[in-house]
Design a protein around this motif. Structure first.
Motif, PDB file in Angstrom:
ATOM      1  N   LEU A  59       0.859  -1.188   0.000  1.00 40.72           N
ATOM      2  CA  LEU A  59       0.000   0.000   0.000  1.00 40.72           C
ATOM      3  C   LEU A  59       0.896   1.239   0.000  1.00 40.72           C
ATOM      4  O   LEU A  59       1.451   1.609   1.034  1.00 40.72           O
ATOM      5  CB  LEU A  59      -0.916   0.001   1.228  1.00 40.72           C
ATOM      6  N   PRO A  60       1.062   1.883  -1.147  1.00 39.95           N
ATOM      7  CA  PRO A  60       1.866   3.105  -1.184  1.00 39.95           C
ATOM      8  C   PRO A  60       1.176   4.213  -0.388  1.00 39.95           C
ATOM      9  O   PRO A  60      -0.027   4.418  -0.535  1.00 39.95           O
ATOM     10  CB  PRO A  60       1.913   3.469  -2.673  1.00 39.95           C
ATOM     11  N   VAL A  61       1.945   4.872   0.457  1.00 42.54           N
ATOM     12  CA  VAL A  61       1.399   5.956   1.283  1.00 42.54           C
ATOM     13  C   VAL A  61       1.794   7.280   0.639  1.00 42.54           C
ATOM     14  O   VAL A  61       2.974   7.598   0.525  1.00 42.54           O
ATOM     15  CB  VAL A  61       1.936   5.857   2.722  1.00 42.54           C
ATOM     16  N   THR A  62       0.784   8.042   0.200  1.00 40.73           N
ATOM     17  CA  THR A  62       1.042   9.260  -0.578  1.00 40.73           C
ATOM     18  C   THR A  62       0.897  10.536   0.240  1.00 40.73           C
ATOM     19  O   THR A  62       0.954  11.631  -0.313  1.00 40.73           O
ATOM     20  CB  THR A  62       0.098   9.299  -1.800  1.00 40.73           C
ATOM     21  N   LYS A  63       0.691  10.418   1.547  1.00 41.85           N
ATOM     22  CA  LYS A  63       0.513  11.617   2.377  1.00 41.85           C
ATOM     23  C   LYS A  63       1.716  12.552   2.231  1.00 41.85           C
ATOM     24  O   LYS A  63       2.849  12.077   2.132  1.00 41.85           O
ATOM     25  CB  LYS A  63       0.317  11.232   3.837  1.00 41.85           C
ATOM     26  N   PHE A  64       1.446  13.835   2.225  1.00 43.87           N
ATOM     27  CA  PHE A  64       2.454  14.889   2.051  1.00 43.87           C
ATOM     28  C   PHE A  64       2.964  15.017   0.622  1.00 43.87           C
ATOM     29  O   PHE A  64       3.752  15.901   0.314  1.00 43.87           O
ATOM     30  CB  PHE A  64       3.676  14.709   2.974  1.00 43.87           C
ATOM     31  N   PHE A  65       2.557  14.113  -0.263  1.00 44.45           N
ATOM     32  CA  PHE A  65       3.016  14.194  -1.653  1.00 44.45           C
ATOM     33  C   PHE A  65       1.821  14.503  -2.561  1.00 44.45           C
ATOM     34  O   PHE A  65       0.687  14.160  -2.236  1.00 44.45           O
ATOM     35  CB  PHE A  65       3.732  12.902  -2.050  1.00 44.45           C
ATOM     36  N   PRO A  66       2.082  15.157  -3.684  1.00 39.14           N
ATOM     37  CA  PRO A  66       0.977  15.639  -4.522  1.00 39.14           C
ATOM     38  C   PRO A  66       0.251  14.521  -5.267  1.00 39.14           C
ATOM     39  O   PRO A  66       0.783  13.417  -5.441  1.00 39.14           O
ATOM     40  CB  PRO A  66       1.686  16.577  -5.514  1.00 39.14           C
ATOM     41  N   ALA A  67      -0.939  14.848  -5.735  1.00 43.26           N
ATOM     42  CA  ALA A  67      -1.725  13.901  -6.529  1.00 43.26           C
ATOM     43  C   ALA A  67      -0.936  13.441  -7.754  1.00 43.26           C
ATOM     44  O   ALA A  67      -1.110  12.308  -8.223  1.00 43.26           O
ATOM     45  CB  ALA A  67      -3.042  14.539  -6.949  1.00 43.26           C
ATOM     46  N   SER A  68      -0.053  14.291  -8.254  1.00 40.51           N
ATOM     47  CA  SER A  68       0.734  13.899  -9.439  1.00 40.51           C
ATOM     48  C   SER A  68       1.621  12.688  -9.139  1.00 40.51           C
ATOM     49  O   SER A  68       1.858  11.856 -10.013  1.00 40.51           O
ATOM     50  CB  SER A  68       1.574  15.082  -9.933  1.00 40.51           C
ATOM     51  N   ASP A  69       2.086  12.570  -7.882  1.00 43.01           N
ATOM     52  CA  ASP A  69       2.877  11.382  -7.526  1.00 43.01           C
ATOM     53  C   ASP A  69       1.996  10.132  -7.482  1.00 43.01           C
ATOM     54  O   ASP A  69       2.425   9.047  -7.884  1.00 43.01           O
ATOM     55  CB  ASP A  69       3.573  11.570  -6.168  1.00 43.01           C
ATOM     56  N   ALA A  70       0.768  10.303  -7.005  1.00 42.57           N
ATOM     57  CA  ALA A  70      -0.157   9.161  -7.016  1.00 42.57           C
ATOM     58  C   ALA A  70      -0.441   8.739  -8.455  1.00 42.57           C
ATOM     59  O   ALA A  70      -0.545   7.553  -8.768  1.00 42.57           O
ATOM     60  CB  ALA A  70      -1.456   9.525  -6.285  1.00 42.57           C
TER      61      ALA A  70
END
Ligand SMILES: *Cc1c(COP(=O)(O)O)cnc(C)c1O
Length: 252
Positions: free
Chosen positions: A40-51
């Motif tokens: 489960l990649p955790v994308t908190k603090f990173f922009p939607a573009s990284d997701a």
């Protein structure tokens, strides 16, 4: 994908390969099939573009831990997908993995596929009502999957329910129409022996499975301790730093 983010794509792609290899190796070392553990990649603090980059590299589930940030990111991601900016039409599942206030239950029930951090009957009840409303309004298609966060050190400020209160909470969630008891989650206390902590968690999970055989998920392990977690039955590792880099330090 824009040409100008090719550096970020290369960076995340290499990081994802490396985390996947670590995970495969951890499964092999534990004598478990690689398919037994989800990343489960955790994308908190990173922009939607990284997701979006992770999505195009094959990821379909993401973890977020701050409600406000998550709503914005989920909306931005959905808008990009609807506008055709994302290759592929697979649905994405967002997981809430951080501590949650009861007054955020309504919002979370609209965007989250699962929540890993339920640790009180009051929160469970609020989520149940919110999920039922979201179901009847057509804002969600299935009950909200709930993992109970277990406290391994009995420190209430870190989140997690005390072990003696766990059976009652599990029973309550299992009978709630808006919720589905999916399993357990824990975060070992800083500085503790991860191996020891995850071994205990695994035991607790076995006990819960006796009464709730469908609660098969064990959300355990992050960037620093995923190998130990996989050794002790984790079915889902939540990885942020190793995929996307260091987050800013916050005092919270
Ligand atoms: C941020 C976070 C993670 C990711 O941790 P990393 O060490 O960056 O991999 C995992 N679980 C929870 C609950 C988190 O809040």
């Amino acid at each position: 994908m824009n040409a100008d983010n090719s550096g970020r794509v290369a960076e995340i792609s290499a990081a994802l390969d490396s985390v996947r290899s670590r995970l495969t190796a951890a499964c092999a070392a534990a004598g478990r099939p690689a398919s037994a553990v989800t990343l489960l990649p955790v994308t908190k603090f990173f922009p939607a573009s990284d997701a979006r980059i992770l999505y195009e590299l094959g990821c379909r589930e993401f973890g977020e831990s701050r409600e406000q940030e998550a709503i914005a990111k989920v909306a931005e991601f959905a808008a990009a997908a609807a506008g055709g900016a994302i290759d592929g039409a697979d649905p994405v599942r967002w997981h809430m993995i951080g501590q949650l206030q009861r007054n955020k239950a309504r919002s979370v029930a609209k965007w989250a596929y699962a929540i890993h951090s339920v640790d009180s009957a009051r929160l469970a009840d609020a989520l149940d009502r919110a999920a039922l409303d979201a179901l009847s309004a057509g804002d969600r298609a299935a009950p909200l999957r709930v993992l109970i966060q277990v406290s391994l050190d009995a420190d209430p400020t870190r989140g997690g329910i005390a072990l003696d209160e766990l059976p009652a909470l599990a029973a309550r969630i299992a009978t709630a129409d808006g919720l589905e008891l999916a399993g357990l989650m824990a975060v070992p206390p800083l500085g503790s022996d991860a191996d020891e902590q995850f071994a205990r968690l695994h035991e607790v999970h076995r006990t819960v499975l006796e009464s709730h055989p469908h609660a098969v998920e064990l959300s355990a392990g992050m960037t620093g301790d995923l190998k130990a977690a996989v050794r002790h039955g984790s079915t889902c590792v939540r990885v942020g730093t190793a995929l996307l880099g260091s987050r800013p330090v916050i005092s919270k």
